[in-house]
Write an enzyme that holds these catalytic residues in place. Structure first.
Site, mmCIF file in Angstrom:
data_model
loop_
_atom_site.group_PDB
_atom_site.id
_atom_site.type_symbol
_atom_site.label_atom_id
_atom_site.label_comp_id
_atom_site.label_asym_id
_atom_site.label_seq_id
_atom_site.Cartn_x
_atom_site.Cartn_y
_atom_site.Cartn_z
ATOM 1 N N SER A 108 36.883 34.079 60.274
ATOM 2 C CA SER A 108 37.713 34.941 59.445
ATOM 3 C C SER A 108 38.636 34.100 58.591
ATOM 4 O O SER A 108 38.852 32.925 58.850
ATOM 5 C CB SER A 108 38.542 35.864 60.335
ATOM 6 O OG SER A 108 39.532 35.082 60.964
ATOM 7 N N LYS A 109 39.171 34.758 57.582
ATOM 8 C CA LYS A 109 40.071 34.105 56.643
ATOM 9 C C LYS A 109 41.261 33.466 57.338
ATOM 10 O O LYS A 109 41.784 32.468 56.867
ATOM 11 C CB LYS A 109 40.604 35.162 55.679
ATOM 12 C CG LYS A 109 40.003 35.037 54.304
ATOM 13 C CD LYS A 109 40.699 35.986 53.379
ATOM 14 C CE LYS A 109 40.039 35.874 52.013
ATOM 15 N NZ LYS A 109 40.130 37.031 51.210
ATOM 16 N N ARG A 110 41.685 34.083 58.429
ATOM 17 C CA ARG A 110 42.903 33.613 59.088
ATOM 18 C C ARG A 110 42.796 32.157 59.541
ATOM 19 O O ARG A 110 43.761 31.432 59.552
ATOM 20 C CB ARG A 110 43.243 34.503 60.280
ATOM 21 C CG ARG A 110 44.432 35.404 59.993
ATOM 22 C CD ARG A 110 44.665 36.362 61.116
ATOM 23 N NE ARG A 110 43.462 37.145 61.385
ATOM 24 C CZ ARG A 110 42.935 37.299 62.576
ATOM 25 N NH1 ARG A 110 43.484 36.720 63.619
ATOM 26 N NH2 ARG A 110 41.864 38.029 62.753
ATOM 27 N N GLN A 111 41.579 31.747 59.936
ATOM 28 C CA GLN A 111 41.457 30.389 60.485
ATOM 29 C C GLN A 111 40.982 29.357 59.471
ATOM 30 O O GLN A 111 40.702 28.238 59.824
ATOM 31 C CB GLN A 111 40.516 30.412 61.685
ATOM 32 C CG GLN A 111 41.075 31.267 62.788
ATOM 33 C CD GLN A 111 40.613 30.784 64.136
ATOM 34 O OE1 GLN A 111 40.188 29.663 64.303
ATOM 35 N NE2 GLN A 111 40.713 31.650 65.115
ATOM 36 N N GLY A 112 40.876 29.734 58.244
ATOM 37 C CA GLY A 112 40.447 28.736 57.253
ATOM 38 C C GLY A 112 39.746 29.409 56.100
ATOM 39 O O GLY A 112 39.745 30.633 56.001
#
Ligand code: GLU
Length: 486
Positions: A257-261
């Site tokens: 997901s976007k949250r991790q990279g």
């Protein structure tokens, strides 16, 4: 493959403004499968959700796809025998087909208001049912009732009539036999109140009409597949082969997901990753040839790829491996290719106003190529080939700068002045003579000299650096450090 049908696969993105890494993997596997088997690769734009329309999204998608080298045989701006390839241009086809389903009583009009549907959902939630589902309230309206409502202008949708008793079984090429109970499947909306088809209807009609032989897509679409199978059955069509690719996971096994990279292909492109490395990396996210080979160029991927070797389990996105592959692919580039790429990079860098000859860049490249993983590192790590250092790395100064260092460097400067245009060997001779005459070890010259010319302690061999920047700059930089560290 035992299938004798012509292999035709498609990448069917909904234009969201960027290509998710997972979608590029889907596109790539479809592409490799098509190319390996002499089949055709189609690009179809699934743009029927008008609420999610984004200006320029399709152009951006195609541009990114072009950059990756996944050229499609049929699709937008290219044509083909089964177009149009934008779903928004196929509304007439969907209307004809939803009429067929209505006539066959496989689908029905539903006039329920959003308020009724909301109340129904809330009631089902209150009863703690596993799943909220439409209750077929409108299933048995008579033709007269339907026509009456339509003529009154009451908004309606068209729903698939799912038999809750039915078991839907299919053989997924990757996952094996999969079974869903009709009970769990909602009477899916096929046509929305704005007249646009939903993903399910349009996707099935198009796959059929475009003669798609294999539907290769991410595992997140697996729960949609029984609905699609019901639609194929309702039309009386044979189904394509389904192959659902494993999920992409973060190293902690959560969904990528976007949250991790970064998840957009464009992000990787902007960061300077080579398309060859990205494609190589993505190919290995869920597939391997069954040996330890990890470095592949495009043609090798085409010849090695097979759906039989796609894994069932989630694939972990390991950025370090991508970086490693980037370095490997970079090293395979010829000097001329690197010069060209370096020029592009320099143009976007703070050195854009400066001129460098090909010969100069070639020498920088040979000194640095084993030390960089990205093009930009040629001028970021090797900034001293493009500008004078302005600061000097601290531990280097503390360890290597002694009271008599300025005299040593001055002596060295004097020695090299004697040469008109010193070669690498001549710089070395100058250094050896300085050491001998001053009766000191070479290290007493090399370290401060390195600091003087580069500002940092690491990097290519000192004589490489010196011969690249040349006599004049070396002397200037020696004078400058002496001045600065006074
Ligand atoms: N439009 C869907 C997507 O955005 C296509 C899914 C499929 O391949 O069926 O991924």
């Amino acid at each position: 493959m035992t299938d004798t049908k012509k292999i035709r696969v498609r990448y069917a993105p909904s234009p969201t403004g960027y290509i998710h890494i997972g979608n590029l993997r889907t596109a790539l596997y479809n592409y490799l499968f098509a190319r390996h088997n002499g089949g055709e690769f189609i690009l179809r734009i699934e743009d029927t959700d008008r609420t999610r329309y984004i200006e320029g999204a399709v152009e951006n998608l195609i541009k990114t796809l072009e950059w990756t080298g996944l050229d499609y045989d049929e699709g937008p701006f290219k044509g083909g025998n089964y177009g149009p390839y934008f779903q928004s241009e196929r509304l007439k086809i969907y209307k004809e087909h939803s009429d067929i389903l209505l006539k066959k009583k496989k689908a029905y009009h539903c006039f329920c208001t959003p308020e009724r549907l909301k109340a129904l959902r809330e009631e089902q939630q209150k009863q703690k049912l596993n799943q909220t589902k439409y209750d077929k309230h409108c299933l048995n309206l008579s033709d007269d009732e339907i026509n009456e409502k339509i003529s009154q202008g009451i908004p309606y949708v068209i729903r698939l009539n799912v038999n809750p008793e039915e078991k839907i079984k299919f053989n997924d090429y990757i996952r094996g036999e999969v079974e869903f109970s009709g009970e769990l499947i909602d009477d899916q909306i096929l046509v929305k109140s704005d007249g646009y088809p939903t993903y399910h209807l349009a996707n099935v009609i198009d796959d059929y009409l475009m003669k798609v032989s294999h539907v290769i897509r991410g595992e997140e679409w697996l729960p949609s597949t029984p609905k699609h199978i019901l639609l194929y059955e309702a039309f009386g069509w044979g189904t394509p082969v389904f192959a659902h690719l494993p999920l992409l996971l973060n190293p902690d096994r959560s969904k990528l997901s976007k949250r991790q990279g970064d998840v957009a292909v464009e992000d990787y492109r902007n960061k300077g990753y080579l398309k060859e490395a990205l494609i190589n990396f993505i190919a290995l996210l869920g597939w391997s040839a069954g040996d330890d080979k990890e470095f592949y160029n495009f043609d090798e991927l085409i010849s090695a790829f097979s759906l039989d070797r796609v894994h069932k389990t989630g694939a972990i996105f390991d950025l370090e491996k991508l970086n490693w592959l980037n370095a490997e692919h970079l090293r395979k580039k010829s000097n001329n290719e690197l010069i060209e790429m370096l020029r592009v990079g320099l143009k976007e860098s703070k050195y854009s106003g400066l001129e460098f000859s090909d010969e100069y860049l070639r020498t920088v490249i040979s000194a640095m190529r084993e030390r960089v993983s990205f093009i930009k590192e040629f001028y970021e790590k090797g900034f001293y080939f493009f500008e004078e250092p302005d600061t000097y790395e601290d531990p280097g100064v503390r360890k290597g700068w002694k009271p008599h260092t300025p005299d040593i460097l001055k002596k060295f400067a004097e020695k090299i002045s004697a040469f008109e245009n010193p070669t690498k060997e001549e710089f070395e001779i100058a250094l050896l003579e300085t050491a001998t005459e001053m009766n000191i070890g070479k290290g007493n010259i090399v370290h401060p000299l390195r600091l003087a010319v580069s500002g940092v302690s690491g990097g290519p061999g000192i004589f490489d650096i010196l011969s690249i920047i040349g006599k004049e700059k070396t002397i200037n930089r020696i004078n400058r450090i002496i001045e600065k560290l006074k």
